[in-house]
Design a protein around this motif. Structure first.
Motif, short mmCIF file in Angstrom:
data_model
loop_
_atom_site.label_atom_id
_atom_site.label_comp_id
_atom_site.label_asym_id
_atom_site.label_seq_id
_atom_site.Cartn_x
_atom_site.Cartn_y
_atom_site.Cartn_z
N UNK A 22 -8.87 0.66 -7.30
CA UNK A 22 -8.51 1.66 -8.30
C UNK A 22 -7.23 1.25 -9.03
N UNK A 23 -6.28 0.66 -8.31
CA UNK A 23 -5.03 0.25 -8.97
C UNK A 23 -5.31 -0.87 -9.96
N UNK A 24 -6.10 -1.89 -9.53
CA UNK A 24 -6.41 -3.00 -10.42
C UNK A 24 -7.16 -2.50 -11.67
N UNK A 25 -8.14 -1.61 -11.44
CA UNK A 25 -8.93 -1.11 -12.57
C UNK A 25 -8.08 -0.27 -13.52
N UNK A 26 -7.17 0.53 -12.95
CA UNK A 26 -6.32 1.36 -13.80
C UNK A 26 -5.37 0.50 -14.62
N UNK A 27 -4.78 -0.53 -13.99
CA UNK A 27 -3.88 -1.42 -14.72
C UNK A 27 -4.63 -2.20 -15.80
N UNK A 41 -7.34 -1.12 -17.40
CA UNK A 41 -7.69 -0.22 -18.50
C UNK A 41 -6.49 0.16 -19.35
N UNK A 42 -5.30 0.19 -18.74
CA UNK A 42 -4.10 0.59 -19.49
C UNK A 42 -3.28 -0.61 -19.95
N UNK A 43 -3.87 -1.80 -19.88
CA UNK A 43 -3.20 -3.02 -20.34
C UNK A 43 -1.87 -3.22 -19.64
N UNK A 44 -1.82 -2.88 -18.34
CA UNK A 44 -0.62 -3.11 -17.55
C UNK A 44 0.43 -2.02 -17.66
N UNK A 45 0.15 -0.93 -18.37
CA UNK A 45 1.10 0.17 -18.50
C UNK A 45 1.09 0.97 -17.19
N UNK A 46 2.14 0.78 -16.39
CA UNK A 46 2.15 1.39 -15.06
C UNK A 46 2.22 2.91 -15.11
N UNK A 47 2.95 3.44 -16.09
CA UNK A 47 3.03 4.89 -16.20
C UNK A 47 1.66 5.50 -16.51
N UNK A 48 0.94 4.87 -17.46
CA UNK A 48 -0.39 5.37 -17.81
C UNK A 48 -1.37 5.15 -16.66
N UNK A 49 -1.23 4.03 -15.96
CA UNK A 49 -2.12 3.75 -14.84
C UNK A 49 -1.92 4.76 -13.72
N UNK A 50 -0.66 5.09 -13.44
CA UNK A 50 -0.38 6.09 -12.40
C UNK A 50 -0.99 7.43 -12.76
N UNK A 51 -0.85 7.83 -14.05
CA UNK A 51 -1.43 9.11 -14.47
C UNK A 51 -2.96 9.06 -14.39
N UNK A 52 -3.55 7.90 -14.68
CA UNK A 52 -5.00 7.78 -14.69
C UNK A 52 -5.60 7.99 -13.30
N UNK A 53 -4.93 7.53 -12.28
CA UNK A 53 -5.49 7.66 -10.92
C UNK A 53 -4.81 8.76 -10.12
N UNK A 54 -3.92 9.55 -10.78
CA UNK A 54 -3.35 10.71 -10.11
C UNK A 54 -2.22 10.40 -9.16
N UNK A 55 -1.44 9.36 -9.42
CA UNK A 55 -0.30 9.02 -8.58
C UNK A 55 0.98 9.16 -9.40
N UNK A 56 2.07 9.34 -8.69
CA UNK A 56 3.37 9.24 -9.36
C UNK A 56 3.70 7.76 -9.53
N UNK A 57 4.61 7.45 -10.45
CA UNK A 57 4.98 6.05 -10.64
C UNK A 57 5.58 5.45 -9.39
N UNK A 58 6.36 6.27 -8.64
CA UNK A 58 6.97 5.78 -7.41
C UNK A 58 5.90 5.38 -6.40
#
Length: 437
Positions: free
Chosen positions: A401-406, A408-425
């Motif tokens: 899920x982390x690889x797929x989210x990153x 899809x968001x072109x490496x944007x960690x903030x957007x990837x965290x929001x996409x899979x329901x995690x905080x950036x931390x």
């Protein structure tokens, strides 16, 4: 059409010096038969006993002053009828005698009775209005929620109840629009316009006071006075209209705003009470001021049928598992969605998933790293304990899920965290754990 001259007398008596009737004239308005039996009799013998002294006084006044005042007398007619008349007696020139002019007294009596009835009706209306005013004051001033009256032209406060003064700190002649945060003013003006045209409007959520707090404001047009007014009923967002407590607003953003799918809370009428950022993105809205207080069918389906069906399912079953529909954005976008929903304390929460996007749910074909990882784990059943297998499965799913989210968001960690329901931390910790930097 025949007209009646009310100025003409109803009965005229020609009297001699001693008050004896010599001639009579009767108008068509009185039907009592002939008056020949009166001729040659004193006028005082043709009235009731209470009128003897009145007749003698009127005759004396006429001889002394020329005319007597109008005086009521009960006249007895030869037919046996008794009719109240009002007389005045006039002295004629020379030895011509007197003229007694009478008109029906019941016209005056009827007017007096009508005036008395009108006065009594006014008194009853006065006390009825006083009772309504007392009831209004008791309800207005005794209400636990803030109530305000606004001048329809200026939107200035004309009356406040004690709860409004205590909870909002507003007073007479204050400008209510100045108490509303600027982002909330457009939706408030839209509600006021609807109340002006329809007489009332559903509630909207606005930010009031300092510090800014959220209130549900409902408006109705009260045009019974000299100047039209708006009656505003305010309820804290933390309390539902039925007095039940909604979830703490400090918790809702943490649970709802982070959802990658659109989430919206509506009431039983389909009016939006709360929405997350994903929903705003889905309907192409710039801020929540566009959606709060509006009906969901403004964007859902477009015909209103899907919302009506959803509300019916909620009423009958309490929840919706999956329901396909379509969302129409503010700028013309059309998105296929899937809806699940549940209700609690009169409010309905809807999770709206965009089924048109290539989400990370799919991709289970050949060469999928997640499927390969899970397939490899199945070969180790036996030597590996269940606890170890679960840990490895969770790790494989999280990495996928982390690889797929990153990706899809072109490496944007903030957007990837929001996409899979995690905080950036949390995302940073897991990336370090799985060496995904």
């Amino acid at each position: 059409m025949t007209t009646v001259n009310l100025a003409q007398p109803d009965l005229t008596l020609h009297l001699d010096r001693d008050g004896v009737i010599r001639d009579t004239t009767l108008s068509d308005r009185i039907e009592t038969g002939g008056l020949q039996p009166w001729h040659g009799r004193p006028w005082s013998e043709t009235v009731t006993a209470s009128g003897f002294a009145t007749i003698e006084r009127m005759v004396k006044d006429a001889w002394r002053t020329g005319v007597s005042a109008f005086t009521p007398v009960n006249q007895l007619f030869p037919s046996g009828a008794e009719l109240p008349l009002e007389y005045t007696t006039v002295r004629l020139g020379g030895d011509a005698g007197l003229l007694a002019i009478g008109r029906r007294f019941h016209v005056v009596a009827d007017l007096q009775s009508r005036l008395i009835a009108a006065q009594q009706a006014m008194e009853r209306d006065h006390w009825r209005l006083r009772d309504v005013e007392i009831r209004y004051n008791l309800m207005f001033n005794g209400a636990n929620d803030p109530l305000l009256l606004l001048d329809a032209a200026t939107l200035r406060i004309t009356e406040v109840n004690p709860a409004a003064g205590r909870l909002l700190g507003v007073g007479h002649d204050w400008s209510f629009i100045d108490q509303i945060a600027k982002p909330s003013q457009p939706v408030f003006h839209a509600m006021i316009q609807r109340a002006r045209t329809d007489g009332q409007a559903p509630g909207v959520i606005v930010q009031l006071g300092t510090p800014r707090e959220s209130w549900i404001v409902r408006a109705s047009l009260a045009d019974g006075g000299v100047v039209p007014s708006y009656l505003l009923h305010l309820t804290p967002v933390a309390a539902s209209p039925r007095g039940t407590t909604l979830p703490d607003r400090s918790v809702c953003p943490a649970l709802i705003a982070r959802l990658p799918d659109a989430f919206v809370i509506i009431d039983r009428d389909g009016v939006v009470r709360q929405a997350n950022a994903a929903f705003l993105d889905l309907i192409e809205a710039a801020s929540d001021a566009v959606v709060l207080g509006a009906r969901l069918d403004r964007w859902l389906d477009g015909s209103g049928n899907d919302l009506a069906m959803a509300l019916e399912l909620i009423r009958n079953h309490g929840r919706i598992m999956t329901m396909p529909s379509v969302i129409h954005g503010e700028y013309g976008a059309v998105v296929e969605v899937e809806i699940s929903a549940s209700s609690d304390d009169g409010m309905i929460g809807l999770l709206i998933r965009d089924t048109s996007r290539g989400a990370i749910r799919g991709g289970a074909g050949n060469g999928d790293p997640l499927q390969a990882a899970l397939g490899a784990l199945s070969l180790e059943v036996g030597p590996t304990t269940m606890h170890e297998a679960v840990d490895q499965t969770v790790a494989a799913v999280e990495q996928h899920f982390i690889r797929a989210a990153l990706e899809q968001t072109a490496g944007n960690r903030k957007a990837a965290a929001a996409l899979i329901g995690l905080s950036r931390q949390s995302l940073y910790l897991k990336m370090n754990r799985y060496d995904l930097e």
